[in-house]
Design a protein around this motif. Structure first.
Motif, PDB file in Angstrom:
ATOM      1  N   LYS A   5       0.836  -1.207   0.000  1.00  0.00           N
ATOM      2  CA  LYS A   5       0.000   0.000   0.000  1.00  0.00           C
ATOM      3  C   LYS A   5       0.867   1.252   0.000  1.00  0.00           C
ATOM      4  N   LEU A   6       1.948   1.233   0.798  1.00  0.00           N
ATOM      5  CA  LEU A   6       2.837   2.391   0.849  1.00  0.00           C
ATOM      6  C   LEU A   6       3.535   2.617  -0.489  1.00  0.00           C
ATOM      7  N   LYS A   7       3.791   1.540  -1.229  1.00  0.00           N
ATOM      8  CA  LYS A   7       4.444   1.686  -2.536  1.00  0.00           C
ATOM      9  C   LYS A   7       3.565   2.435  -3.541  1.00  0.00           C
ATOM     10  N   GLN A   8       2.283   2.565  -3.233  1.00  0.00           N
ATOM     11  CA  GLN A   8       1.420   3.339  -4.121  1.00  0.00           C
ATOM     12  C   GLN A   8       1.833   4.808  -4.170  1.00  0.00           C
ATOM     13  N   TRP A   9       2.638   5.233  -3.207  1.00  0.00           N
ATOM     14  CA  TRP A   9       3.129   6.629  -3.215  1.00  0.00           C
ATOM     15  C   TRP A   9       4.296   6.818  -4.168  1.00  0.00           C
ATOM     16  N   VAL A  10       4.920   5.723  -4.647  1.00  0.00           N
ATOM     17  CA  VAL A  10       6.025   5.867  -5.591  1.00  0.00           C
ATOM     18  C   VAL A  10       5.520   6.582  -6.847  1.00  0.00           C
ATOM     19  N   GLY A  11       6.256   7.591  -7.262  1.00  0.00           N
ATOM     20  CA  GLY A  11       5.835   8.397  -8.404  1.00  0.00           C
ATOM     21  C   GLY A  11       5.062   9.648  -8.036  1.00  0.00           C
ATOM     22  N   GLN A  12       4.662   9.765  -6.757  1.00  0.00           N
ATOM     23  CA  GLN A  12       3.966  10.970  -6.310  1.00  0.00           C
ATOM     24  C   GLN A  12       4.867  12.190  -6.521  1.00  0.00           C
ATOM     25  N   VAL A  13       4.278  13.278  -6.999  1.00  0.00           N
ATOM     26  CA  VAL A  13       5.047  14.476  -7.340  1.00  0.00           C
ATOM     27  C   VAL A  13       4.475  15.673  -6.590  1.00  0.00           C
ATOM     28  N   ALA A  14       5.377  16.546  -6.121  1.00  0.00           N
ATOM     29  CA  ALA A  14       4.985  17.819  -5.511  1.00  0.00           C
ATOM     30  C   ALA A  14       5.860  18.908  -6.108  1.00  0.00           C
ATOM     31  N   GLU A  15       5.273  20.073  -6.332  1.00  0.00           N
ATOM     32  CA  GLU A  15       6.009  21.199  -6.895  1.00  0.00           C
ATOM     33  C   GLU A  15       5.890  22.409  -5.977  1.00  0.00           C
ATOM     34  N   ALA A  16       6.926  23.239  -5.988  1.00  0.00           N
ATOM     35  CA  ALA A  16       6.929  24.443  -5.156  1.00  0.00           C
ATOM     36  C   ALA A  16       7.813  25.482  -5.817  1.00  0.00           C
ATOM     37  N   GLN A  17       7.650  26.719  -5.401  1.00  0.00           N
ATOM     38  CA  GLN A  17       8.537  27.765  -5.855  1.00  0.00           C
ATOM     39  C   GLN A  17       8.915  28.652  -4.672  1.00  0.00           C
ATOM     40  N   ASP A  18      10.058  29.299  -4.783  1.00  0.00           N
ATOM     41  CA  ASP A  18      10.535  30.161  -3.707  1.00  0.00           C
ATOM     42  C   ASP A  18      11.512  31.162  -4.309  1.00  0.00           C
ATOM     43  N   PRO A  56       8.997  23.299   4.405  1.00  0.00           N
ATOM     44  CA  PRO A  56       7.665  22.693   4.530  1.00  0.00           C
ATOM     45  C   PRO A  56       6.798  23.479   5.509  1.00  0.00           C
ATOM     46  N   VAL A  57       5.985  24.377   5.005  1.00  0.00           N
ATOM     47  CA  VAL A  57       5.166  25.234   5.864  1.00  0.00           C
ATOM     48  C   VAL A  57       3.814  24.559   6.084  1.00  0.00           C
ATOM     49  N   TYR A  58       3.610  24.066   7.289  1.00  0.00           N
ATOM     50  CA  TYR A  58       2.327  23.445   7.641  1.00  0.00           C
ATOM     51  C   TYR A  58       1.825  24.076   8.936  1.00  0.00           C
ATOM     52  N   SER A  65       2.856  14.542  16.980  1.00  0.00           N
ATOM     53  CA  SER A  65       3.375  14.612  18.349  1.00  0.00           C
ATOM     54  C   SER A  65       4.892  14.775  18.393  1.00  0.00           C
ATOM     55  N   ASP A  66       5.586  14.397  17.309  1.00  0.00           N
ATOM     56  CA  ASP A  66       7.043  14.528  17.286  1.00  0.00           C
ATOM     57  C   ASP A  66       7.495  15.886  16.767  1.00  0.00           C
ATOM     58  N   GLY A  67       6.550  16.718  16.320  1.00  0.00           N
ATOM     59  CA  GLY A  67       6.897  18.029  15.781  1.00  0.00           C
ATOM     60  C   GLY A  67       6.959  18.078  14.272  1.00  0.00           C
ATOM     61  N   HIS A  68       7.021  16.916  13.618  1.00  0.00           N
ATOM     62  CA  HIS A  68       6.947  16.864  12.157  1.00  0.00           C
ATOM     63  C   HIS A  68       5.514  17.123  11.709  1.00  0.00           C
ATOM     64  N   GLY A  69       5.347  17.390  10.406  1.00  0.00           N
ATOM     65  CA  GLY A  69       4.010  17.471   9.850  1.00  0.00           C
ATOM     66  C   GLY A  69       3.302  16.127   9.948  1.00  0.00           C
ATOM     67  N   SER A  70       1.981  16.154   9.999  1.00  0.00           N
ATOM     68  CA  SER A  70       1.200  14.920  10.091  1.00  0.00           C
ATOM     69  C   SER A  70       1.478  14.017   8.899  1.00  0.00           C
ATOM     70  N   ARG A  71       1.330  12.700   9.106  1.00  0.00           N
ATOM     71  CA  ARG A  71       1.639  11.716   8.066  1.00  0.00           C
ATOM     72  C   ARG A  71       0.616  11.783   6.933  1.00  0.00           C
ATOM     73  N   PRO A  77       2.154   7.501   4.403  1.00  0.00           N
ATOM     74  CA  PRO A  77       1.823   7.458   5.837  1.00  0.00           C
ATOM     75  C   PRO A  77       2.425   6.227   6.521  1.00  0.00           C
ATOM     76  N   VAL A  78       3.728   6.216   6.630  1.00  0.00           N
ATOM     77  CA  VAL A  78       4.416   5.081   7.264  1.00  0.00           C
ATOM     78  C   VAL A  78       4.007   5.016   8.743  1.00  0.00           C
ATOM     79  N   PRO A  79       3.524   3.858   9.223  1.00  0.00           N
ATOM     80  CA  PRO A  79       3.005   3.771  10.593  1.00  0.00           C
ATOM     81  C   PRO A  79       4.083   3.485  11.638  1.00  0.00           C
ATOM     82  N   LEU A  80       5.270   4.013  11.451  1.00  0.00           N
ATOM     83  CA  LEU A  80       6.342   3.886  12.438  1.00  0.00           C
ATOM     84  C   LEU A  80       6.618   5.279  12.987  1.00  0.00           C
ATOM     85  N   PRO A  81       6.783   5.432  14.299  1.00  0.00           N
ATOM     86  CA  PRO A  81       6.750   6.756  14.903  1.00  0.00           C
ATOM     87  C   PRO A  81       8.001   7.600  14.747  1.00  0.00           C
ATOM     88  N   ARG A  82       9.167   6.982  14.539  1.00  0.00           N
ATOM     89  CA  ARG A  82      10.411   7.759  14.537  1.00  0.00           C
ATOM     90  C   ARG A  82      10.903   7.948  13.105  1.00  0.00           C
TER      91      ARG A  82
END
Length: 282
Positions: A5-18, A56-58, A65-71, A77-82
């Protein structure tokens, strides 16, 4: 953990500018105890200093809970906490410059899992391509590792002795102010870097953890200091052992016999290897 199921994220693309602004360069310079540079439009930024941009502005309500953005979202959405940034490979094609309106295209290249000494592990490889005014500037792959919750009774892995025979060495003292400022500059909310009760009480580290990317930057800064006219073509790094405040770091390097590459590493006071890296020069 459903890896397929997690491998379904392979190929996912995000774009940004700055915009490659001058203030982050001045702020990191001050954080590293340099004189603030007089940045001008068109000046090249140093290798790896692109990590100061495309942050990463969220929203705070979207923080885990760890301070990172939500999964979920771009990263699977890897279900491992660290979660940690374990290493990477960077190709520098041309510099990004102050004043550039730059673009970043990120792609999930791979998702995998295995069991290790500390339990289940998941690995996500992300490619980032950065484009400046003159075209493709940087191609980068980042290795992100997810791990099970910390075991308070687990011992640290055996130390690997650091290389010897360095040509250059620079001693760096770590403290909470350095970590806090670097976290702020990179908008890194991971609490292991600034929240001692969380770092020790939840993730069971003995002290605040020094950022891997900060150590990687220190290694290339060593090259900039001793080879100011060199052009870095490629850089790769791998974290070997965590570094904690207030450990002193010995940032080391030596040139290859032909002068076309540099072997780099960070040594702890006890001689253990903290990070290994290499750079290829033009």
């Amino acid at each position: 953990m459903d890896v397929e199921k997690l491998k379904q994220w392979v190929g996912q693309v995000a774009e940004a500018q700055d915009e490659i602004a001058g203030f982050p360069v001045a702020a990191l310079s001050a954080t590293l105890d340099y004189d603030a540079p007089q940045t001008r439009r068109g000046d090249a930024i140093a290798p790896l200093w692109h990590w100061l941009y495309f942050l990463p502005v969220y929203r705070r309500s979207e923080t885990g809970s760890d301070g990172h953005g939500s999964r979920g979202g771009f990263l699977p959405p890897v279900p491992l906490p660290r979660r940690m940034w374990a290493g990477g490979r960077v190709n520098f094609h041309q510099p990004l410059r102050i004043g550039d309106l730059a673009y970043k295209v990120s792609t999930i290249l791979d998702v995998s899992a295995k069991s290790g000494r500390s339990g289940s592990l998941a690995f996500v490889t992300v490619e980032h391509k950065y484009y400046g005014t003159s075209g493709l500037a940087i191609t980068e792959e980042q290795d992100i590792v997810y791990r099970e919750a910390a075991n308070p009774n687990a011992s640290m892995p055996a130390a690997v002795p650091a290389p010897t025979g360095e040509e250059w060495v620079q001693e760096v003292e770590t403290d909470p102010v350095l970590l806090f400022r670097f976290s702020a500059l990179t908008f890194n909310g991971h609490r292991i870097h600034y929240d001692k009760p969380y770092a020790s009480g939840v993730e069971h580290y003995p002290e605040l953890v020094v950022h891997g990317p900060l150590q990687a930057m220190l290694l290339l800064e060593l090259v900039r200091k001793y080879l100011p006219d060199a052009t870095v073509k490629t850089f790769s790094f791998r974290g070997v052992r965590p570094t904690f405040v207030p450990q002193r770091l010995f940032v080391c390097g030596k040139r290859s016999s032909d002068g076309k590459a540099v072997e780099l590493w960070i040594r702890h006071e006890d001689g253990a290897l903290a990070m290994s890296a290499s750079a290829e020069l033009a």
